[in-house]
Design an enzyme around this catalytic site. Structure first.
Site, PDB file in Angstrom:
ATOM      1  N   MET A 142      32.382  55.844  -0.867  1.00  0.00           N
ATOM      2  CA  MET A 142      32.117  57.277  -0.816  1.00  0.00           C
ATOM      3  C   MET A 142      33.423  58.031  -0.618  1.00  0.00           C
ATOM      4  O   MET A 142      34.029  57.999   0.459  1.00  0.00           O
ATOM      5  CB  MET A 142      31.120  57.584   0.307  1.00  0.00           C
ATOM      6  N   SER A 143      33.850  58.716  -1.656  1.00  0.00           N
ATOM      7  CA  SER A 143      35.140  59.414  -1.635  1.00  0.00           C
ATOM      8  C   SER A 143      35.089  60.748  -0.907  1.00  0.00           C
ATOM      9  O   SER A 143      36.131  61.305  -0.559  1.00  0.00           O
ATOM     10  CB  SER A 143      35.612  59.657  -3.071  1.00  0.00           C
ATOM     11  N   GLY A 188      33.242  63.120  -2.505  1.00  0.00           N
ATOM     12  CA  GLY A 188      32.873  63.968  -3.628  1.00  0.00           C
ATOM     13  C   GLY A 188      31.399  63.862  -3.954  1.00  0.00           C
ATOM     14  O   GLY A 188      30.670  63.046  -3.381  1.00  0.00           O
ATOM     15  N   VAL A 189      30.978  64.654  -4.924  1.00  0.00           N
ATOM     16  CA  VAL A 189      29.559  64.719  -5.257  1.00  0.00           C
ATOM     17  C   VAL A 189      29.073  63.465  -5.976  1.00  0.00           C
ATOM     18  O   VAL A 189      27.949  62.993  -5.737  1.00  0.00           O
ATOM     19  CB  VAL A 189      29.264  65.992  -6.097  1.00  0.00           C
ATOM     20  N   SER A 197      30.045  60.185  -5.844  1.00  0.00           N
ATOM     21  CA  SER A 197      29.812  59.011  -5.004  1.00  0.00           C
ATOM     22  C   SER A 197      28.672  59.240  -4.023  1.00  0.00           C
ATOM     23  O   SER A 197      27.952  58.298  -3.663  1.00  0.00           O
ATOM     24  CB  SER A 197      31.094  58.629  -4.265  1.00  0.00           C
ATOM     25  N   LEU A 207      37.295  55.126   1.872  1.00  0.00           N
ATOM     26  CA  LEU A 207      38.585  54.451   1.840  1.00  0.00           C
ATOM     27  C   LEU A 207      39.678  55.434   2.227  1.00  0.00           C
ATOM     28  O   LEU A 207      39.917  56.412   1.515  1.00  0.00           O
ATOM     29  CB  LEU A 207      38.857  53.884   0.444  1.00  0.00           C
ATOM     30  N   CYS A 219      44.132  51.630  -9.533  1.00  0.00           N
ATOM     31  CA  CYS A 219      43.333  51.781  -8.319  1.00  0.00           C
ATOM     32  C   CYS A 219      41.992  51.071  -8.470  1.00  0.00           C
ATOM     33  O   CYS A 219      41.528  50.380  -7.554  1.00  0.00           O
ATOM     34  CB  CYS A 219      43.130  53.258  -8.002  1.00  0.00           C
ATOM     35  N   GLY A 254      30.599  56.045  -7.834  1.00  0.00           N
ATOM     36  CA  GLY A 254      30.113  57.205  -8.578  1.00  0.00           C
ATOM     37  C   GLY A 254      30.740  57.356  -9.948  1.00  0.00           C
ATOM     38  O   GLY A 254      30.728  58.460 -10.503  1.00  0.00           O
ATOM     39  N   CYS A 282      45.874  61.465  -7.962  1.00  0.00           N
ATOM     40  CA  CYS A 282      45.385  61.834  -6.633  1.00  0.00           C
ATOM     41  C   CYS A 282      46.486  61.895  -5.586  1.00  0.00           C
ATOM     42  O   CYS A 282      46.410  62.681  -4.646  1.00  0.00           O
ATOM     43  CB  CYS A 282      44.285  60.875  -6.195  1.00  0.00           C
TER      44      CYS A 282
END
EC number: 2.8.1.13
Length: 361
Positions: A9-10, A12-13, A15, A34, A103, A127, A195
């Site tokens: 789960m980053s 964001g929407v 994930s 992470l 990544c 996601g 990123c």
């Protein structure tokens, strides 16, 4: 069958909705964020970047709404070593890397998956906008958001342990679902660009990490046309920023030679190549091509798809395009497809035009 699923789960929407769908499907889901930056404020500027304390809080709030356990894993050391330092080293060697692929390969589906399996999880859920069918990756139904290219570096075992719940819907549908589920990230902007370069200034980022210096900009005949301030700030196919005036036609970067710090430029026609050599081939959707086989290939993220013939020999992948491509850069991935199904990939090492010497870098 109920699976133990680790949902990355980053914050964001995408994930968040992926984790919610996995939980709703009856799986035993645990959320994990992470932490990829040693300084959690350094990787975001507005909609750019990721991995801030805000992102971690957004992920935790989403997990609370979904009703799943949530943890934060510190992966900053691995991310710096395998993604950031690799990115810098590739530019220093005159290549153009894609850090999103690295990544996915080294962090999300190597370090994280290895740890997840060791902890007894059956799958890692993300996601990404990609479908999985019959153990193979397929393009998302949302062509604009399709991420099959950046997942083309995964091997068969990694795909087998992956779960991608969003491949059958569009981004607009994901946001609408997030709102219905009461997830606060429903309207959160997507992160853009690289990123870990939150301000988008790749050249500036590299200048702080590489010893550049002035060098010649030459044409194909070897004539010096000007001077650059660091070969690592250029990429094959680049037109802007050359600062070369007086030419009758536009010039593009054709090659970068870090050994003698030379950038070679020329007309767009000279960018056209139809032969590609790729190293480190990975096959997730079938057996390696022992004989020349017709398929299609994508040469950069969201780039054009080309018909080609591919074969693997002596540990390398050789491609012959039916029609020439331009701006093909060493360091990028060549991802092979059968229709919308990913077959495998390799990292571009050299290019050529039929009947001409192979050009590395």
């Amino acid at each position: 069958m109920t699976l133990r699923v680790l949902a990355a789960m980053s914050g964001g929407v995408d994930s968040a909705v992926a984790a919610a769908r996995a939980a709703e499907a009856g799986h035993d889901v645990t959320g994990v964020h992470l932490a990829l930056s040693k300084n959690p404020q350094s990787y975001r500027t507005g909609a750019r970047g990721c991995c801030t304390a805000e992102d971690s809080r957004d992920a935790r709030r989403a997990a609370d709404v979904i009703g799943i356990p949530f943890y934060v894993w510190d992966m900053a050391e691995e991310f710096d070593r395998d993604v950031v330092q690799d990115f810098v080293a590739e530019y220093a060697a005159g290549r153009t890397p894609n850090p999103c692929l690295r990544c996915n390969e080294k962090i999300k589906f190597e370090a994280v998956l290895d740890r997840a399996v060791a902890l007894g999880f059956d799958a890692v859920c993300t996601g990404h906008h990609v479908r999985k069918a019959g153990g193979r990756l397929r393009r998302s139904v949302d062509a604009d958001k399709d991420q099959s290219y950046v997942l083309g570096v995964l091997d068969r075992d990694q795909v087998a342990h992956a779960m991608f719940p969003l491949g059958d819907c569009t981004k607009d549908e994901v946001r609408a679902e997030a709102e219905r589920r009461g997830l606060a990230v429903a309207d959160k902007p997507d992160s853009h660009d690289i990123c870990f370069i939150a301000d988008g200034d790749t050249a500036g980022f590299l200048n702080t990490r590489l010893e550049g210096g002035p060098g010649p900009i030459k044409d194909e005949s070897g004539e010096v046309l000007g001077t650059h301030q660091g070969a690592h700030t250029y990429t094959v196919g680049q037109r802007k920023g050359l600062n070369l005036g007086g030419a009758a036609e536009r010039r593009y970067v054709l090659s970068i030679e870090p050994v003698d710090n030379t950038v070679t430029v020329g007309p767009r026609e000279s960018l056209r190549v139809d032969e590609i050599t790729a190293e480190r081939p990975v096959w997730s959707g079938g057996a390696p091509f022992a004989e020349p086989t017709a398929c299609t290939v994508q040469l950069r993220a969201h780039g054009e798809v080309y018909s080609c013939t591919a074969v693997q020999r002596d540990g390398e992948l050789f491609l012959r395009l039916d029609e020439p491509a331009t701006g093909v850069a060493a360091g990028q991935a060549a991802v092979l497809y059968d229709g919308d199904t990913v077959l495998g990939s390799g990292t571009i090492a050299a290019t050529a035009r039929s009947g001409e010497p192979v050009a590395a870098g």
